[in-house]
Structures are given as structure tokens and as C-alpha cells.
Design a protein around this motif. Structure first.
Motif, short mmCIF file in Angstrom:
data_model
loop_
_atom_site.label_atom_id
_atom_site.label_comp_id
_atom_site.label_asym_id
_atom_site.label_seq_id
_atom_site.Cartn_x
_atom_site.Cartn_y
_atom_site.Cartn_z
N ALA A 57 10.86 -72.75 18.85
CA ALA A 57 10.11 -72.35 20.04
C ALA A 57 10.77 -71.19 20.77
N LYS A 58 11.68 -70.50 20.10
CA LYS A 58 12.39 -69.39 20.73
C LYS A 58 11.47 -68.27 21.19
N PRO A 59 10.44 -67.87 20.41
CA PRO A 59 9.53 -66.83 20.93
C PRO A 59 8.87 -67.22 22.25
N ALA A 60 8.52 -68.50 22.39
CA ALA A 60 7.94 -68.96 23.65
C ALA A 60 8.96 -68.87 24.78
N THR A 61 10.21 -69.23 24.48
CA THR A 61 11.27 -69.14 25.49
C THR A 61 11.46 -67.70 25.95
N ILE A 62 11.46 -66.77 25.02
CA ILE A 62 11.60 -65.35 25.37
C ILE A 62 10.46 -64.91 26.28
N SER A 63 9.24 -65.31 25.94
CA SER A 63 8.08 -64.93 26.76
C SER A 63 8.20 -65.50 28.17
N VAL A 64 8.60 -66.76 28.29
CA VAL A 64 8.72 -67.39 29.61
C VAL A 64 9.82 -66.70 30.43
N ILE A 65 10.94 -66.41 29.80
CA ILE A 65 12.05 -65.76 30.53
C ILE A 65 11.62 -64.39 31.03
N ILE A 66 11.03 -63.58 30.16
CA ILE A 66 10.65 -62.22 30.54
C ILE A 66 9.60 -62.24 31.64
N LEU A 67 8.53 -63.03 31.47
CA LEU A 67 7.46 -63.08 32.46
C LEU A 67 7.97 -63.63 33.79
N MET A 96 3.75 -75.07 25.13
CA MET A 96 2.86 -75.93 24.34
C MET A 96 2.31 -75.17 23.14
N ALA A 97 1.91 -73.92 23.36
CA ALA A 97 1.41 -73.10 22.27
C ALA A 97 2.49 -72.89 21.20
N GLY A 98 3.73 -72.68 21.65
CA GLY A 98 4.82 -72.50 20.70
C GLY A 98 5.15 -73.77 19.93
N ILE A 99 5.14 -74.91 20.61
CA ILE A 99 5.48 -76.18 19.95
C ILE A 99 4.39 -76.60 18.98
N LEU A 100 3.13 -76.38 19.35
CA LEU A 100 2.03 -76.79 18.48
C LEU A 100 1.93 -75.95 17.22
N THR A 101 2.57 -74.80 17.18
CA THR A 101 2.57 -73.99 15.96
C THR A 101 3.67 -74.41 14.98
N ALA A 128 10.37 -84.62 8.35
CA ALA A 128 11.55 -84.55 7.49
C ALA A 128 12.82 -84.90 8.27
N ALA A 129 12.90 -84.39 9.52
CA ALA A 129 14.07 -84.69 10.34
C ALA A 129 14.13 -86.17 10.68
N LYS A 130 12.96 -86.78 10.94
CA LYS A 130 12.93 -88.20 11.25
C LYS A 130 13.34 -89.04 10.04
N MET A 131 12.89 -88.63 8.85
CA MET A 131 13.27 -89.36 7.63
C MET A 131 14.76 -89.25 7.34
N ASP A 132 15.37 -88.14 7.76
CA ASP A 132 16.82 -87.97 7.58
C ASP A 132 17.63 -88.70 8.65
N GLY A 133 16.94 -89.40 9.54
CA GLY A 133 17.64 -90.18 10.57
C GLY A 133 17.97 -89.43 11.83
N ALA A 134 17.35 -88.25 12.04
CA ALA A 134 17.65 -87.46 13.24
C ALA A 134 17.04 -88.14 14.47
N HIS A 165 18.31 -84.75 18.52
CA HIS A 165 18.62 -83.84 17.42
C HIS A 165 17.37 -83.11 16.93
N ARG A 166 16.21 -83.79 16.94
CA ARG A 166 14.98 -83.11 16.56
C ARG A 166 14.65 -82.00 17.55
N PHE A 167 14.90 -82.27 18.83
CA PHE A 167 14.67 -81.24 19.84
C PHE A 167 15.64 -80.08 19.66
N ARG A 168 16.91 -80.41 19.46
CA ARG A 168 17.94 -79.37 19.39
C ARG A 168 17.84 -78.51 18.14
N HIS A 169 17.54 -79.14 17.00
CA HIS A 169 17.60 -78.42 15.74
C HIS A 169 16.23 -78.00 15.20
N VAL A 170 15.15 -78.51 15.78
CA VAL A 170 13.82 -78.14 15.30
C VAL A 170 13.02 -77.46 16.42
#
Length: 290
Positions: A209-219, A176-181, A189-195, A199-204
Motif C-alpha cells: 500500500a506504499k503508493p497510497a501512503t505516498i499519495s496521502v502524505i503528499i496531498l 482502501m483503494a490501495g488495499i483492495l488492489t 499465503a501469509a496466513k497459511m505460513d502462520g503469519a 505480520h500480515r500488516f507489516r509484511h504485506v
């Protein structure tokens, strides 16, 4: 005068390192060095005898070690993988426009605050093969539930699922902390482009949110590799040795009075965590920089 002032300013901040350095030395460095030394001895509370690497040789000859090591790796992979997937899914849900979002966030994080021993004892009752509430609820819808904690093929997985239930709240908060940043303009912009939402989840969301993913995996990996209290509260490594992990094998050596042998096991577990987590951390940071 200017040179002397500059010199004083450059050395002044190092004074702030002294308290942290003392705490690190007293509570981590000294116990670690002592653990390495005592792993090379046959010791009790009153005497000790230096025996070199004999404890390590004997420890690696233990029949329960190979299965305990395998169970440790399986447990860590299952719990960390599920926490990543479920934590991300819950974080996306709880950062979206849903009713009672604040309450739902509290509910998701609540299991993290509960005592692990209390959680283990509670689920030991809930997972009883005949009287447990879980199997009784499954029977209502026509499903014959397994003997969660007494079936050798289910015991370790059952504890892992309880671990995920308790720990996914922390993963959710990190996500949540990663997504809210992430700036909202990216999603707009992605929604206006018709994503689409996918696709918004996959490409945005996912890449940013990769730093959050790294933290979750390591911990999660560190917690899974070192897990003991929940497993001991629920199964004590049983039935047989089917849910024994490295930490429970080491504890059983302590119980039997083999203090030097169990200290060697602790060192092996420490090195195992280092050998898995540090290369993974280096790999993630390298990918992040590139």
C-alpha cells in the motif's frame, strides 16, 4: 504514401493537448507570472509602482512571519501524520469483514463533503471552554477539558484535530483503494505460513500500500501548508498570533491594504510548498523505482 500516413498519425495525438494547454496557461501559468510581477510592485486597483524586492524584505521583517512559518510546518506535520495513521487504520477496518461495512464507509467519508467553514463554525461552538458540548461530555467522566480555542497552547492543535476529523475520510478512501488492489492470495499465503495479523500488516499490507501512503502524505502536506479557511473560521489566527499560519498572515496583509506585500507573501508560500513537496515527491519516486 506510407511515410506521409505515419507522419500524420504521429502528430495527430498532439491536438488533444491544446485544450489542456490552454486551460493550464490561462488559469495557472498567466496568474502565476502576474503574481510574481505584482509581488515586485506597490499596487492598488488603480495604479502600481515597481519597487523591486522591497516587499520581500519587508515581509521577512514581519514579526508574525517567523511564528507563522513555524505554525505552518507544525500544522502540516501534525495533520498529515495523523491522517496517514488514522486513514490506514480505518481502511484496514473498513475493508475487513465487519457488520454494516457500507454504512460505515459512508460515515467515514461524510465529513469530507461538509463545508469547511461550516465545520469550523460548528466546532467553534462545540469547543467553547464552558458551554461547549465536548468539555461538558468530558466533565461527566471527571475530566476537566482545556480551553480549546482560547488557550494559546491548545489553539493550533485544536484546529489541527478538527482538520484531521474532516480530512481523514479522504485518506481512508485512498488507502482502501490501495488495499483492495492487493491480491487476496498474498494474505492467504501469509496466513497459511502462520503469519499473525500484525505480520500480515507489516509484511504485506504496508509495503504493497506504499503508493497510497505516498499519495496521502503528499496531498495532506500540500493541504496543511496551504490551510487557511478552517483556521480563520475557528480562531482567526488567535488568541494573539498563536494559531497564525502563513496563509492567515498573508490575508491580514490584504485586509490592511498592503496588496503588494501580501502578494509577495503568497509567492513565498507558493515557493515553500514547492520546496517541501517536490523533493519529497522525488524521494518517494526514487525509492519506488529502486
Amino acid at each position: 504514401m506510407a511515410t506521409a500516413t505515419a507522419g500524420r498519425r504521429s502528430t495527430y495525438p498532439y491536438w488533444f493537448l491544446i485544450p489542456g494547454g490552454l486551460i493550464f496557461t490561462v488559469f495557472f501559468l498567466v496568474p502565476s507570472v502576474m503574481a510574481f510581477y505584482f509581488s515586485l510592485t506597490r499596487w492598488t486597483l488603480f495604479d502600481q509602482e515597481f519597487i523591486g524586492l522591497d516587499n520581500y524584505v519587508q515581509f521577512f521583517r514581519e514579526p508574525a512571519l517567523a511564528s507563522g512559518l513555524t505554525h505552518t510546518l507544525i500544522y502540516a506535520l501534525v495533520t498529515s501524520g495523523l491522517k496517514v495513521v488514522l486513514g490506514m487504520a480505518l481502511a484496514i477496518l473498513l475493508t475487513g469483514p465487519i457488520i454494516g461495512r457500507g454504512f460505515m464507509r459512508s460515515v467515514a467519508f461524510f465529513p469530507v463533503l461538509v463545508s469547511t467553514i461550516g465545520v469550523g463554525l460548528t466546532f467553534q461552538v462545540l469547543m467553547h471552554p464552558t458551554k461547549g458540548l465536548i468539555n461538558q461530555a468530558l466533565a461527566v467522566i471527571g475530566i476537566d477539558g482545556p480551553a480549546w480555542l482560547v488557550d494559546p497552547s491548545w489553539a493550533l492543535l485544536s484546529v489541527a484535530l478538527v482538520d484531521v476529523w474532516q480530512g481523514v475520510g479522504l485518506a481512508t478512501v485512498i488507502y482502501m483503494a490501495g488495499i483492495l488492489t492487493i491480491p487476496g492470495e498474498y494474505f492467504e499465503a501469509a496466513k497459511m505460513d502462520g503469519a499473525s495479523a500484525w505480520h500480515r500488516f507489516r509484511h504485506v499490507t504496508l509495503p504493497l500500500a506504499k503508493p497510497a501512503t505516498i499519495s496521502v502524505i503528499i496531498l495532506s502536506l500540500i493541504g496543511g501548508l496551504r490551510k487557511f479557511d478552517l483556521i480563520w473560521a475557528m480562531t482567526k489566527g488567535g488568541p494573539g498570533f498563536t494559531s497564525d499560519v502563513m496563509a492567515s498572515v498573508v490575508y491580514k496583509q490584504y485586509q490592511a491594504g498592503f496588496y503588494g506585500l501580501s502578494t509577495a507573501g503568497n509567492v513565498v508560500l507558493f515557493l515553500l510548498v514547492i520546496l517541501i513537496v517536490l523533493p519529497l515527491f522525488w524521494f518517494f519516486n526514487r525509492r519506488e523505482e529502486s
